[in-house]
Design an enzyme around this catalytic site. Structure first.
Site, PDB file in Angstrom:
ATOM      1  N   LYS A   1      30.450  -5.793 -95.960  1.00 49.12           N
ATOM      2  CA  LYS A   1      29.651  -5.410 -97.128  1.00 49.12           C
ATOM      3  C   LYS A   1      29.212  -3.951 -97.032  1.00 49.12           C
ATOM      4  O   LYS A   1      29.337  -3.193 -97.994  1.00 49.12           O
ATOM      5  CB  LYS A   1      28.443  -6.350 -97.224  1.00 49.12           C
ATOM      6  CG  LYS A   1      27.580  -6.143 -98.433  1.00 49.12           C
ATOM      7  CD  LYS A   1      26.826  -7.399 -98.809  1.00 49.12           C
ATOM      8  CE  LYS A   1      25.608  -7.664 -97.950  1.00 49.12           C
ATOM      9  NZ  LYS A   1      24.502  -6.714 -98.189  1.00 49.12           N
TER      10      LYS A   1
ATOM     11  N   GLY B   1      20.022  -4.265-102.023  1.00 50.24           N
ATOM     12  CA  GLY B   1      19.191  -3.194-101.463  1.00 50.24           C
ATOM     13  C   GLY B   1      20.022  -1.977-101.111  1.00 50.24           C
ATOM     14  O   GLY B   1      19.587  -0.829-101.304  1.00 50.24           O
TER      15      GLY B   1
ATOM     16  N   ARG C   1      11.141  -5.053-103.283  1.00 48.71           N
ATOM     17  CA  ARG C   1      11.460  -4.468-101.970  1.00 48.71           C
ATOM     18  C   ARG C   1      11.078  -2.986-101.932  1.00 48.71           C
ATOM     19  O   ARG C   1      11.252  -2.269-102.910  1.00 48.71           O
ATOM     20  CB  ARG C   1      12.942  -4.681-101.657  1.00 48.71           C
ATOM     21  CG  ARG C   1      13.263  -6.165-101.526  1.00 48.71           C
ATOM     22  CD  ARG C   1      14.702  -6.416-101.219  1.00 48.71           C
ATOM     23  NE  ARG C   1      15.087  -5.908 -99.909  1.00 48.71           N
ATOM     24  CZ  ARG C   1      16.334  -5.894 -99.466  1.00 48.71           C
ATOM     25  NH1 ARG C   1      17.323  -6.340-100.226  1.00 48.71           N
ATOM     26  NH2 ARG C   1      16.606  -5.427 -98.273  1.00 48.71           N
TER      27      ARG C   1
ATOM     28  N   ASP D   1      20.808  -8.589 -89.670  1.00 49.66           N
ATOM     29  CA  ASP D   1      21.160  -9.593 -90.685  1.00 49.66           C
ATOM     30  C   ASP D   1      21.496 -10.957 -90.076  1.00 49.66           C
ATOM     31  O   ASP D   1      21.724 -11.924 -90.803  1.00 49.66           O
ATOM     32  CB  ASP D   1      22.346  -9.091 -91.517  1.00 49.66           C
ATOM     33  CG  ASP D   1      21.955  -7.881 -92.362  1.00 49.66           C
ATOM     34  OD1 ASP D   1      20.763  -7.745 -92.692  1.00 49.66           O
ATOM     35  OD2 ASP D   1      22.841  -7.064 -92.669  1.00 49.66           O
TER      36      ASP D   1
ATOM     37  N   ARG E   1      21.976 -15.216 -97.003  1.00 53.43           N
ATOM     38  CA  ARG E   1      22.134 -15.523 -95.577  1.00 53.43           C
ATOM     39  C   ARG E   1      21.361 -16.791 -95.190  1.00 53.43           C
ATOM     40  O   ARG E   1      21.714 -17.483 -94.246  1.00 53.43           O
ATOM     41  CB  ARG E   1      21.713 -14.327 -94.715  1.00 53.43           C
ATOM     42  CG  ARG E   1      22.559 -13.091 -95.028  1.00 53.43           C
ATOM     43  CD  ARG E   1      22.639 -12.099 -93.913  1.00 53.43           C
ATOM     44  NE  ARG E   1      23.130 -10.823 -94.401  1.00 53.43           N
ATOM     45  CZ  ARG E   1      24.406 -10.506 -94.604  1.00 53.43           C
ATOM     46  NH1 ARG E   1      25.354 -11.394 -94.350  1.00 53.43           N
ATOM     47  NH2 ARG E   1      24.748  -9.327 -95.070  1.00 53.43           N
TER      48      ARG E   1
HETATM   49  C1  S3P Z   1      22.668  -2.121 -94.567  1.00 58.67           C
HETATM   50  C2  S3P Z   1      21.641  -1.861 -93.706  1.00 58.67           C
HETATM   51  C3  S3P Z   1      20.670  -2.867 -93.242  1.00 58.67           C
HETATM   52  C4  S3P Z   1      21.163  -4.285 -93.505  1.00 58.67           C
HETATM   53  C5  S3P Z   1      21.745  -4.440 -94.879  1.00 58.67           C
HETATM   54  C6  S3P Z   1      22.907  -3.484 -95.070  1.00 58.67           C
HETATM   55  C7  S3P Z   1      23.558  -1.036 -94.985  1.00 58.67           C
HETATM   56  O1  S3P Z   1      19.454  -2.696 -93.936  1.00 58.67           O
HETATM   57  O2  S3P Z   1      20.121  -5.202 -93.321  1.00 58.67           O
HETATM   58  O3  S3P Z   1      22.196  -5.759 -95.076  1.00 58.67           O
HETATM   59  O4  S3P Z   1      24.657  -1.314 -95.498  1.00 58.67           O
HETATM   60  O5  S3P Z   1      23.194   0.134 -94.797  1.00 58.67           O
HETATM   61  P1  S3P Z   1      18.333  -1.641 -93.410  1.00 58.67           P
HETATM   62  O6  S3P Z   1      18.863  -0.273 -93.618  1.00 58.67           O
HETATM   63  O7  S3P Z   1      17.132  -1.915 -94.271  1.00 58.67           O
HETATM   64  O8  S3P Z   1      18.113  -1.975 -91.968  1.00 58.67           O
END
Ligand code: S3P
Length: 443
Positions: free
Chosen positions: A29, A103, A132, A329, A402
């Site tokens: 992802k 996010g 968030r 994750d 998840r």
């Molecule tokens: C991600 C970073 C992580 C992870 C998210 C994907 C990314 O989040 O938990 O699923 O692709 O940069 P954080 O940057 O908040 O740690």
């Protein structure tokens, strides 16, 4: 009180006699988002094989399309073509950009758009994403001259961004977050002067690897790759990218294979970037039966195949500190694994989990405890007592992908039937999860 079940997105699961066979998990992802974004900013065509055809990367693609980037259809097994518009070629969208549940889409977009001088953007997302925190991206960008506004003291979406010519800065991030780091790197590509990001611990480094491959001028220094300096001025050039399978999706099968008697399975083509392999270290601590083979390099990322065989006696684990960023994750599925170990497992310094798609510490504790697990929640972690027989139950993903998949694996160990409500959440990162589960043998 009666409870009505929404059968449309409900899965009924019962005890499995063991999972076996081979599975290829869908594309990573994090790498998928970045391939789309950097492809859009490059000159020329980017071809992406193995892009994750799930809701989150589709949110990134839709935002880019709304700004004039041509992206071919995103479907399983089909190469995706991105026609890059260059670092200054994005158009001001005439609509609000919707990041859905993602996010990564929102945080990386904030960095990218804050640097689009003269254009105005509005970003929103679903119920979860609108709760968030975004200030963690907004504040560092402000140090570069960025203008990002939002609800709750500029912390929550909908966000309004007024693109500026930014200036370089030296920015220490308070948490090891690849989303914050990547947002700053995206903003820095067109800033006036050099930018350095200093992380408290090394978060996933897919942006650094891929930006280098696209031709950005990047230096990594400091202790264990924590200082990342970007010199603006280089253009990005379209690339051919092969996206490896997502270790965060493989995690469900790694734990399922370890805890369900009779299991023996092979997960092929799994990304093994060392900033992501914390789960393998924990499974090693647990003395799980895991073998990694056929390790190779796939467009700048290490990849391998993994065999997992059921292990009757698993040791408890204790995790905190710098490893958290490398398995952030995987905490929900590791919590399931902990229920099957011979002792008490401890997860601490994990308060980042509270601001994911859901408060994952609270949700996984609540859901697994409803199955009879013995989990105590702490402000920054969980204590999980092992060797507790879980009982089938009425479960709820609480809209978190998840959590849905972690509960499915837990449900396969129970004599009684379980029903998982809002199971469709899995489509955010693993649309074929339920089919793969069936294929591996829900006997
Ligand atoms: C991600 C970073 C992580 C992870 C998210 C994907 C990314 O989040 O938990 O699923 O692709 O940069 P954080 O940057 O908040 O740690």
């Amino acid at each position: 009180m009666s409870h009505s079940i929404n059968t449309q997105s409900t899965k009924t699961l019962s005890k499995s006699g063991g999972l076996s066979g081979k599975v290829r998990v869908p594309g990573d992802k994090s790498i998928s988002h970045r391939a789309l974004l950097f492809g859009a900013l490059a000159e020329g065509k980017t071809l992406i094989n193995g892009l994750l055809p799930a809701e989150d990367p589709i949110s990134t693609a839709n935002c880019l399309k709304a700004m004039g980037v041509k992206i071919s259809s995103i479907r399983k097994g089909v190469e995706v073509e991105v026609k890059g518009v260059g670092l200054h070629g994005l158009k001001e969208p005439d609509e609000i950009l919707n990041c859905g549940n993602s996010g990564t889409t929102m945080r990386l977009m904030i960095g990218l758009l804050a640097a689009q001088k003269g254009n105005h953007f509005v970003l929103t997302g679903d119920n979860s994403l609108r709760q968030r925190p975004m200030k963690r991206v907004r504040d560092p960008l402000k140090m570069m001259g960025g203008k990002v506004f939002g609800r709750s003291n500029n912390n929550l979406a909908p966000l309004s961004i007024i693109g500026q010519k930014l200036h370089g800065a030296v920015i220490g991030t308070p948490v090891a977050s690849a989303q914050i780091k990547s947002a700053i790197l995206l903003a820095a590509l067109t800033a006036e002067g050099t930018t350095t990001v200093i992380e408290p611990a090394c978060s996933r480094d897919h942006s650094e690897r891929m930006l280098k491959a696209f031709g950005a001028h990047l230096e990594i220094g400091g202790e264990i790759g924590r200082h990342i300096t970007i010199h603006p001025g280089s253009t990005l050039k379209g690339q051919i990218i092969e996206v490896p399978g997502d270790i965060s999706s493989a995690a469900f099968w790694l734990v399922a294979g370890s805890i369900i008697p009779g299991s023996d399975l092979i997960i092929e083509n799994v990304g093994l970037n060392p900033t992501r392999t914390g789960i393998l270290e924990v499974l090693e601590q647990m003395e799980a039966n895991i073998e990694i083979f056929n390790i190779r390099d796939v467009t700048g990322e290490p990849v391998g195949d993994i065999r997992v065989i059921y292990q009757e006696q698993l040791k408890p684990f204790s995790i905190n500190g710098e490893i958290m960023a490398r398995l952030v994750d995987e905490i929900p599925i590791l919590s399931v694994a902990a229920c099957f170990s011979e002792g008490v497992s401890q997860i601490s310094e994990a308060s980042e989990l509270r601001i994911k798609e859901t408060d994952r510490l609270a949700v996984i504790a609540r859901q697994l405890n409803s199955m009879g697990a013995k989990i105590t929640e702490h402000q920054d972690g969980l204590s999980i007592k092992g060797r507790v027989q879980l009982k089938g139950s009425l479960l709820d993903s609480e809209t978190d992908h998840r959590i849905a998949m972690s509960l499915a694996i837990a449900a396969l160990t129970c004599k009684e039937q379980s029903i998982i409500e809002r199971s469709n959440a899995a489509a955010v990162s693993y649309p074929d999860f339920w089919q793969d589960l069936e294929k591996l043998g829900t006997r």
